[in-house]
Motif scaffolding. Structure first.
Motif: not given
Ligand SMILES: [Zn+2]
Ligand SMILES: [Zn+2]
Length: 768
Positions: A679-689
């Motif tokens: 969840a954390t990795g995905l949310s960091d990625c989504v935030k960046e995009i």
């Protein structure tokens, strides 16, 4: 001064007591005119005094019958004709019948009271119904919804039913399936090829057999159930053995909400869902242990009695918690025709409680839960189908045939998207037959001409649904990519075509643009202009192709072959079976291996490291097992799941799982750290995009997002960053939602031509 109005009401307005309601409302307001079921909805003409007309229109909106769902009311001024009375007119046939067909309704309180009242004509009569309740979609043979177009046509009304049917003041006024013991169909109990008894006695004996631990096949609305005493472990295990159903949970039926509360933890939302007119099976945390009902699962699936017969069974002495599972062998579709049920369930059911009314089409029970972001439907069927779930800007009729797993189809007529009931996995011959039947059924019900049909299918050239679509007579055929369809299904539900979103599409398998197996994809874009893939899970290989979905250790071999410094996984505590080593050999020799970005298989790999090293017995089992394990641990530090370039790198995630397992850390804590890491990795990625693109709406879809713990984690990570998260509510996040997404994208011209599909290479499926 007399005035007049012409009014047309669209939505679920046929078969829900709408015309009698209009009739009574017209009388209350001293209006003359008429009402009828037209092909475009309920149409009415009213004339009288202006204030009375205004009151009428107001009450039409405010006081519609409980089961009606009004989508649109058109009111136009008209010329008074000097009519003297108000009449219900016979239905008219005109162009295409785009009137929405009502889903089946649970027995209403008034009918239930009559059912159990010894002074009532329909005392203990299982086919009791009225305009507010009873069968609809499962008895309709054609439109408009009138008795000659239902499976009740072979039972002429007697004088009693006839007088109720024609009395506008009566609850059964124009109730199409109305019947009584004197004129209607009957129930009977059959065992060993012969009829044992009828009517009340049949219900009593069936209840007694259930008490005695027997398995009874019970004919319901959209098919047969297999029932047994849920508190009797021998009965439950006998049912599992005979049905070849090893571990997949059984649904339960109880007579009322109080009994449901005693079995599971129901929030206020859960109670609303379980008592809603769809009466779905609701998944909720179990409060009791019922041997063999849902092995290794912290949840139970509960539904309330919804037909008069169910209530009669409970009133007649049946055990108060019944297993009520779709009657079929293993993963075949639910049996709904009497002869077929008798044949296919011989050897499973000890007796058959059968009714004479034919079932027009098979419709399974729906499954839902109270999700992190609101109600979530896992299987959409009885009570929901074939309701329209979205309005699409498509002039032409459009047929979207869905995916091969958890198949549904969507037919768009007059811009309304009707999603079929759950059909199943098209690998099974019977399910494939059901798929073909459902297409013909909906196309003929809505009187669509095959030659004007715009056909949409998955990009996978070897899907059974694709091949079938290419053989249909429609003039134009196009393909839509699987993971984009998932995202579009959410946006179609939200009626949102322009908004640019970051879309996360995570699931087990779907055919990618490049012919590899996708399942961990992140896109930006909207429905109107399409979605561009901007990030994805780091690619792994899948030894043996789709067969790897059956064996978590086989999927693990593909992912773990990229992870350095792994301990010996054949040794304790991992004890991977030999299949792992064999799969690794395939990987190293690059034989029968396929590139994949599947997050479903990533979950399988982690589950294997945590001890799920056997074959799964139903789809998604290993991931569900891991989620349950994680739920028993408190929050913990996430494992690293870094995002760089366009890749989410699973290697540190799996390495941490293996390391901690070797060190003896609790498996539930490891599972929790894995989920939190994802969840954390995905949310960091989504935030960046989303930052880079100035987007603030995140769409989550695909089967992985049936994992509520993952959704809870994402909610806690994304909402504080002022990102709005959208998920599926009206259709499933799993492949049951694909057909709607296909329809939406095709309606906006976002598709591949079918010719490209046929030319695409890298067959994946045939190696399974
Ligand atoms: Zn009723
Ligand atoms: Zn009758």
């Amino acid at each position: 001064m007399r005035a007049a109005r012409f009014i047309r009401v669209r939505g679920v307005v046929q078969g829900v007591g709408f015309r009698p309601f209009v009739y009574r409302l017209a009388h209350t307001n001293a209006l003359a005119g008429w009402v009828l079921n037209g092909d475009q909805g309920v149409e009415m003409f009213l004339e009288g005094a202006e204030p009375d007309l205004e009151n009428f229109v107001r009450d039409l909106k405010l006081n519609a019958p409980p089961a009606a769902s009004i989508a649109e009311i058109e009111v136009a001024a008209a010329q008074p004709l000097g009519l003297k009375e108000f009449k219900i007119r016979e239905s008219q046939r005109r162009d295409q019948p785009t009137v929405r067909v009502s889903p089946d309704l649970p027995v209403c309180d008034e009918c239930l009271t009559e059912l159990l009242d010894s002074g009532d004509r329909r005392y203990l009569y299982p086919y009791i119904n009225c305009t507010n309740c009873g069968p609809r979609y499962t008895v309709i043979l054609g439109l408009p919804y009138d008795r000659p177009n239902t499976t009740m046509r072979q039972w002429p009304l007697d004088d009693y039913c006839n007088s109720e049917y024609h009395n506008p003041a009566n609850r059964r006024f124009h109730a199409q399936p109305v019947a009584c013991p004197a004129c209607g169909p009957k129930y009977y109990l059959q065992a060993n090829g012969e009829v044992k008894c009828n009517g009340e006695e049949a219900v009593r004996q069936a209840a007694a057999l259930l008490q005695a631990g027997k398995v009874v096949a019970v004919k319901g609305l959209g098919g047969y159930h297999l029932a047994c005493d849920a508190r009797n472990p021998q009965a439950v295990s006998a049912l599992r053995e005979r049905k070849y159903r090893k571990e997949k949970p059984f649904a339960l039926m109880v007579k009322d909400l109080a009994s449901a509360r005693s079995l599971v933890d129901l929030s206020a939302e859960g109670e609303t869902l379980v008592t809603s007119v769809a009466r779905p099976i609701v998944l909720a945390t179990a409060k009791v242990e019922l041997d063999g009902v849902a092995p290794g699962n912290a949840e139970l699936g509960i539904m309330l009695a919804y037909t008069p017969l169910h209530h009669l069974l409970f009133a007649g002495g049946a055990p108060d918690i019944l297993v009520m599972t779709s009657a079929n062998r293993s993963s075949e579709p639910i049996a709904y025709e009497d002869e077929d049920a008798l044949q296919s369930l011989a050897g499973i059911a000890d007796a058959f409680l059968m009714g004479e009314r034919p079932i027009a089409r098979r419709v399974d029970d729906s499954v839902a839960r109270v999700g992190t972001f609101g109600p979530a439907i896992l299987r959409r069927a009885r009570g929901y189908a074939p309701g329209a779930v979205a309005k699409l800007p498509s002039e032409r009729p459009l047929l979207a045939v869905g995916a091969d797993l958890k198949n549904t189809i969507t037919l768009v007529v007059g811009g309304q998207a009707f999603v079929s009931q759950h059909i199943g996995d098209l690998d099974h011959y019977q399910a494939f037959r059901a798929f073909e039947e459902t297409i013909c059924d909906l196309v003929s019900m809505y009187e669509v001409r095959w030659d004007e049909l715009f056909v949409v299918h998955d990009l996978h050239p070897q899907y059974a649904s694709t091949i079938h679509a290419l053989g249909l007579p429609g003039t134009q055929k196009v393909a839509v990519q699987h993971h984009r369809a998932h995202l579009a299904s959410v946006l179609a539900e939200h009626d949102e075509w322009e908004k640019r979103v970051v879309g996360v599409s995570f699931d087990g398998t779907g055919y990618g643009d490049d012919g590899t197996i996708w399942g961990g994809e992140i896109f930006t874009g909207n429905v109107r202009n399409g979605f561009e893939r901007v990030a994805h899970l780091r690619s792994a290989v899948l030894p043996g192709g789709d067969a790897a979905a059956q064996f978590p250790v086989q999927a693990a071999a593909g992912f773990l072959s990229q992870v350095d410094q792994l301990p010996d996984l054949a040794a304790a505590p991992f004890a991977f079976p030999v299949r792992y080593r064999q799969a690794l050999e395939l990987v190293h020799k690059q034989v029968r291996t396929f590139a994949t970005t599947s997050v479903g298989r990533l979950f399988d790999s982690a589950a294997a490291l945590l001890g799920f090293t056997r074959e799964i017995t139903f789809e998604g089992q290993a991931a569900m097992w891991l989620e349950q394990l994680a739920r028993t641990a408190s929050s913990t530090e996430p494992y690293p799941f870094p995002f760089a370039g366009e890749e989410l790198d699973f290697r540190p995630l799996l390495f941490s799982v293996a390391q901690d397992r070797l060190r003896g850390r609790g498996r539930n804590e490891i599972a929790r750290a894995f989920q939190r890491g994802l969840a954390t990795g995905l949310s960091d990625c989504v935030k960046e995009i989303s930052r880079a693109n100035g987007i603030n709406t995140i769409v989550l879809s695909g089967g992985v997002f049936q994992n509520e713990l993952l959704l809870e984690d994402l909610k806690s990570l994304l909402e504080p960053a002022h990102l709005q998260v959208w998920t599926n509510h009206a259709v499933p996040a799993n492949d049951g939602g694909i057909s709607l997404g296909q329809a939406a994208l095709a309606a906006f011209g976002q598709y591949h031509r079918s010719a490209e599909t046929a030319a695409a290479v890298t067959p994946v499926k045939s190696y399974a």
